[in-house]
Write a protein that holds these residues in place. Structure first.
Motif, PDB file in Angstrom:
ATOM      1  N   MET A   1      53.037  46.788  32.177  1.00 10.40           N
ATOM      2  CA  MET A   1      52.281  45.833  32.983  1.00 10.40           C
ATOM      3  C   MET A   1      50.800  46.015  32.569  1.00 10.40           C
ATOM      4  N   THR A   2      50.240  45.013  31.992  1.00  9.01           N
ATOM      5  CA  THR A   2      48.615  44.898  31.619  1.00  9.01           C
ATOM      6  C   THR A   2      47.815  44.111  32.388  1.00  9.01           C
ATOM      7  N   ASP A   3      46.979  44.565  33.404  1.00 11.21           N
ATOM      8  CA  ASP A   3      45.743  43.676  33.832  1.00 11.21           C
ATOM      9  C   ASP A   3      46.846  42.874  35.066  1.00 11.21           C
ATOM     10  N   ARG A   4      48.027  43.146  35.442  1.00 12.49           N
ATOM     11  CA  ARG A   4      48.702  42.499  36.456  1.00 12.49           C
ATOM     12  C   ARG A   4      49.347  43.601  37.400  1.00 12.49           C
ATOM     13  N   CYS A   5      49.435  43.297  38.602  1.00 15.93           N
ATOM     14  CA  CYS A   5      50.187  44.309  39.657  1.00 15.93           C
ATOM     15  C   CYS A   5      51.408  43.380  40.288  1.00 15.93           C
TER      16      CYS A   5
ATOM     17  N   GLU B 232      39.920  52.788  40.400  1.00 16.53           N
ATOM     18  CA  GLU B 232      38.936  52.172  39.189  1.00 16.53           C
ATOM     19  C   GLU B 232      38.392  51.278  39.532  1.00 16.53           C
ATOM     20  N   ASP B 233      36.954  51.113  39.259  1.00 17.68           N
ATOM     21  CA  ASP B 233      36.014  50.141  39.373  1.00 17.68           C
ATOM     22  C   ASP B 233      35.934  49.312  38.428  1.00 17.68           C
ATOM     23  N   ARG B 234      36.653  48.185  38.151  1.00 17.80           N
ATOM     24  CA  ARG B 234      36.944  47.489  36.717  1.00 17.80           C
ATOM     25  C   ARG B 234      37.070  46.054  37.082  1.00 17.80           C
ATOM     26  N   GLU B 235      35.912  45.294  36.655  1.00 16.20           N
ATOM     27  CA  GLU B 235      36.021  43.868  36.519  1.00 16.20           C
ATOM     28  C   GLU B 235      36.402  43.152  35.342  1.00 16.20           C
ATOM     29  N   LEU B 236      37.129  42.257  35.300  1.00 10.11           N
ATOM     30  CA  LEU B 236      37.810  41.693  34.235  1.00 10.11           C
ATOM     31  C   LEU B 236      37.277  40.104  34.155  1.00 10.11           C
ATOM     32  N   ALA B 237      36.798  39.637  33.339  1.00  8.52           N
ATOM     33  CA  ALA B 237      36.239  38.344  32.944  1.00  8.52           C
ATOM     34  C   ALA B 237      37.376  37.383  32.754  1.00  8.52           C
ATOM     35  N   LYS B 238      38.480  37.635  32.257  1.00  9.62           N
ATOM     36  CA  LYS B 238      39.744  36.864  32.316  1.00  9.62           C
ATOM     37  C   LYS B 238      40.638  36.998  33.398  1.00  9.62           C
ATOM     38  N   GLY B 239      40.482  37.922  34.261  1.00  2.58           N
ATOM     39  CA  GLY B 239      40.778  37.956  35.553  1.00  2.58           C
ATOM     40  C   GLY B 239      41.969  38.726  35.650  1.00  2.58           C
ATOM     41  N   TYR B 240      42.414  39.265  36.799  1.00  5.66           N
ATOM     42  CA  TYR B 240      43.468  40.254  37.129  1.00  5.66           C
ATOM     43  C   TYR B 240      44.536  39.582  37.865  1.00  5.66           C
ATOM     44  N   THR B 241      45.603  39.627  37.400  1.00  3.31           N
ATOM     45  CA  THR B 241      46.969  38.658  38.040  1.00  3.31           C
ATOM     46  C   THR B 241      47.592  39.576  39.078  1.00  3.31           C
ATOM     47  N   VAL B 242      47.619  39.082  40.370  1.00  4.62           N
ATOM     48  CA  VAL B 242      48.473  39.878  41.196  1.00  4.62           C
ATOM     49  C   VAL B 242      49.822  38.935  41.461  1.00  4.62           C
ATOM     50  N   ILE B 243      50.911  39.447  41.249  1.00  5.21           N
ATOM     51  CA  ILE B 243      52.127  38.859  41.391  1.00  5.21           C
ATOM     52  C   ILE B 243      52.700  39.005  43.023  1.00  5.21           C
ATOM     53  N   ASN B 244      53.203  38.166  43.687  1.00  2.91           N
ATOM     54  CA  ASN B 244      53.567  38.251  45.056  1.00  2.91           C
ATOM     55  C   ASN B 244      55.003  37.643  45.112  1.00  2.91           C
ATOM     56  N   LYS B 245      55.968  38.557  45.461  1.00  2.19           N
ATOM     57  CA  LYS B 245      57.431  38.135  45.874  1.00  2.19           C
ATOM     58  C   LYS B 245      57.244  37.953  47.235  1.00  2.19           C
ATOM     59  N   TYR B 246      57.727  36.540  47.687  1.00  2.00           N
ATOM     60  CA  TYR B 246      57.618  35.938  49.049  1.00  2.00           C
ATOM     61  C   TYR B 246      58.623  34.849  49.155  1.00  2.00           C
TER      62      TYR B 246
ATOM     63  N   LEU C 133      58.558  34.113  43.278  1.00  2.84           N
ATOM     64  CA  LEU C 133      57.468  34.669  42.674  1.00  2.84           C
ATOM     65  C   LEU C 133      56.230  33.703  42.781  1.00  2.84           C
ATOM     66  N   PHE C 134      54.973  34.340  43.104  1.00  2.00           N
ATOM     67  CA  PHE C 134      53.866  33.444  42.953  1.00  2.00           C
ATOM     68  C   PHE C 134      52.766  34.280  42.396  1.00  2.00           C
ATOM     69  N   SER C 135      51.502  33.847  41.630  1.00  2.00           N
ATOM     70  CA  SER C 135      50.539  34.472  41.232  1.00  2.00           C
ATOM     71  C   SER C 135      49.193  34.030  41.733  1.00  2.00           C
ATOM     72  N   SER C 136      48.318  34.903  41.668  1.00  2.00           N
ATOM     73  CA  SER C 136      47.008  34.621  42.150  1.00  2.00           C
ATOM     74  C   SER C 136      46.123  35.629  40.942  1.00  2.00           C
ATOM     75  N   GLN C 137      44.776  34.952  40.852  1.00  2.00           N
ATOM     76  CA  GLN C 137      43.931  35.582  40.120  1.00  2.00           C
ATOM     77  C   GLN C 137      42.813  36.171  40.911  1.00  2.00           C
ATOM     78  N   GLN C 138      42.314  37.369  40.502  1.00  2.00           N
ATOM     79  CA  GLN C 138      41.285  38.079  41.127  1.00  2.00           C
ATOM     80  C   GLN C 138      40.261  38.631  39.784  1.00  2.00           C
TER      81      GLN C 138
END
Length: 443
Positions: A142-146, A235-249, A253-258
């Motif tokens: 998994m790359t830049d997503r959790c 890790e103190d890491r910021e991503l210009a393209k955003g980090y994807t958080v996947i939520n099972k609800y 599945l739903f996704s959001s960006q931060q």
């Protein structure tokens, strides 16, 4: 690798801080006006606030930015993850699956989330009562997503390939013959190092705990000290393209960006944590006189229901051990059960079905569906000399046992194309041995 250290114990109150920021844990207060290092205090609650102290679960996380700072969730493709239990008609037959196929990375890159396939389950995440059993097959990290499970706990059983699980609490390397539990609401990502496969037991509305020992006494089965919890790592890491958080609800599945990594927890304390356990540490209890003991003596973890002695789900293993029972048919007996029994095989050959039941495959014996040893196992063990012998050497089979009557998904019965249509044939050679003229011999 940084962060691959552990705290020992099960269900205890732990505290941990990343050594790069000494003193990050506040002293005396959970939520001071200003946290050390300018951190945010955030509580993760795994139980109702008013639960009795022994069952009250929560941890305080001290993080660089709070998890609330994200864009709105939007629906995404759930793939083969489902909580729809009426896709196909019920099937009460004994079911067995061949090892589930792992896609080649050159053909298609699949990570832990996209590689989750629901095989069977029951109940409902909305009412917080039920379970799901998933297979995961993946070949890339998994790359830049959790992943965040708002429905329940994940008990993860790797079968092929080790996985590096990064959580808000730290990192855990989990190998085949180990398990890990990611509890309700904890964010995590999974790194793999090649073709990887395993099993997932998901429970809604309950947490896994150690079974009561009763007359066994203080020692036996899984020892609390052998459960390991990760040490804080951030890790103190910021991503210009955003980090994807996947939520099972509610099964979807739903996704959001931060704009920042969710693994920014510098310190934490509490009794609500992820953890791992090595199955070879299990202290087997078995009979030393006669008869075949019930599989409940092999329970590692249980998720209790509201009925005493009845579990939403038990995680049971069948490790290497000595068989010494005399005047006894030692393998598992023929059986019909008021529980659903899902079995998987991590390695080796299961004693009651040495052919057909393979590592990376599975079987399901539904409520009151008869099952037991195949013909070869029965004949060999009916005449074998009953000397002390090692059982299941080089093998690790396990069972997810549940009081729920589980439905199999369309993927499990049809799409996966791994269903063994000939499973029933392993019992067809069983012969009648009845002799009405038999009389007991006189001693």
């Amino acid at each position: 690798m940084a962060g691959l250290k552990y705290l020992s114990g099960f269900g205890n109150e732990f505290s941990s801080e990343d050594p790069r920021c000494p003193g990050a844990l506040p002293e005396g207060q959970n939520n001071p006006q200003v946290c050390p290092y300018g951190l945010y205090a955030e509580q993760l609650s795994g139980s109702a606030f008013t639960c009795p102290r022994p069952s009250n679960k929560r941890s305080w996380l001290y993080r660089i930015l709070p998890s609330v700072r994200h864009k709105p969730y939007t629906a995404m493709d759930s793939g083969n993850l489902t909580e729809t239990w009426d896709e196909v008609e019920p099937d009460p037959n004994q079911l067995r699956w061949l090892p589930f196929t792992i896609p080649k990375s050159l053909e298609k890159k699949v990570d832990f989330v996209t590689g989750l396939h629901t095989l069977c389950g029951a109940g409902d995440a909305k009412s917080r009562n039920g379970i799901s059993i998933h297979i995961f097959i993946c070949n890339t990290s998994m790359t830049d997503r959790c992943f965040n499970n708002s429905d329940g706990d994940f008990l993860i059983v790797p079968q092929q390939g080790e996985i590096l699980v990064t959580t808000e609490f730290g990192k855990m390397m989990v190998e085949p013959n180990e398990i890990c539990v990611i509890q309700h609401g904890m964010r995590f990502s999974v790194d793999v190092f090649g073709e990887t496969r395993g099993y997932v037991l998901e429970v809604y509305g309950a947490h896994f705990e150690l079974p009561d020992l009763g007359p066994i006494g203080a020692n036996g089965l899984a020892n609390p000290r052998d459960f390991l919890t990760p040490v804080a790592w951030f890790e103190d890491r910021e991503l210009a393209k955003g980090y994807t958080v996947i939520n099972k609800y509610q099964g979807k599945l739903f996704s959001s960006q931060q704009a920042f990594s969710p693994f920014n927890v510098v310190a934490w304390h509490g009794n609500y944590t992820p953890y791992k356990y090595n199955l070879q540490h299990f202290m087997v209890i078995n009979c030393v006189a006669f008869d075949h003991a019930d599989p409940s003596i092999f329970t590692v973890l249980t998720a209790k229901s509201t009925r005493p002695g009845v579990a939403i789900a038990d995680f049971v293993i069948f490790p290497p051990r000595w068989g010494v029972a005399d005047h006894t048919f030692r393998p598992p007996y023929y059986h019909r059960n008021c529980m659903s029994e899902f079995m998987g095989l991590i390695k080796g050959h299961y004693e009651a079905k040495e052919e057909g039941f393979q590592p990376g495959g599975a079987s399901l014996h539904s409520i009151m569906t008869p099952h037991g040893p195949d013909e070869d196992c029965f004949e060999k063990n009916s005449t074998a000399p009953l000397k002390p012998e090692r059982v299941a050497e080089g093998t690790m089979a396990f069972m997810f046992e549940s009081s729920f009557s589980m439905a199999v998904t369309k993927w499990g019965l049809q799409t996966s194309k791994r269903l063994d249509e000939n499973y029933f044939k392993c019992w067809e050679p069983l012969q009648k041995h009845f002799d009405p003229k038999w009389r007991p011999s006189k001693q």
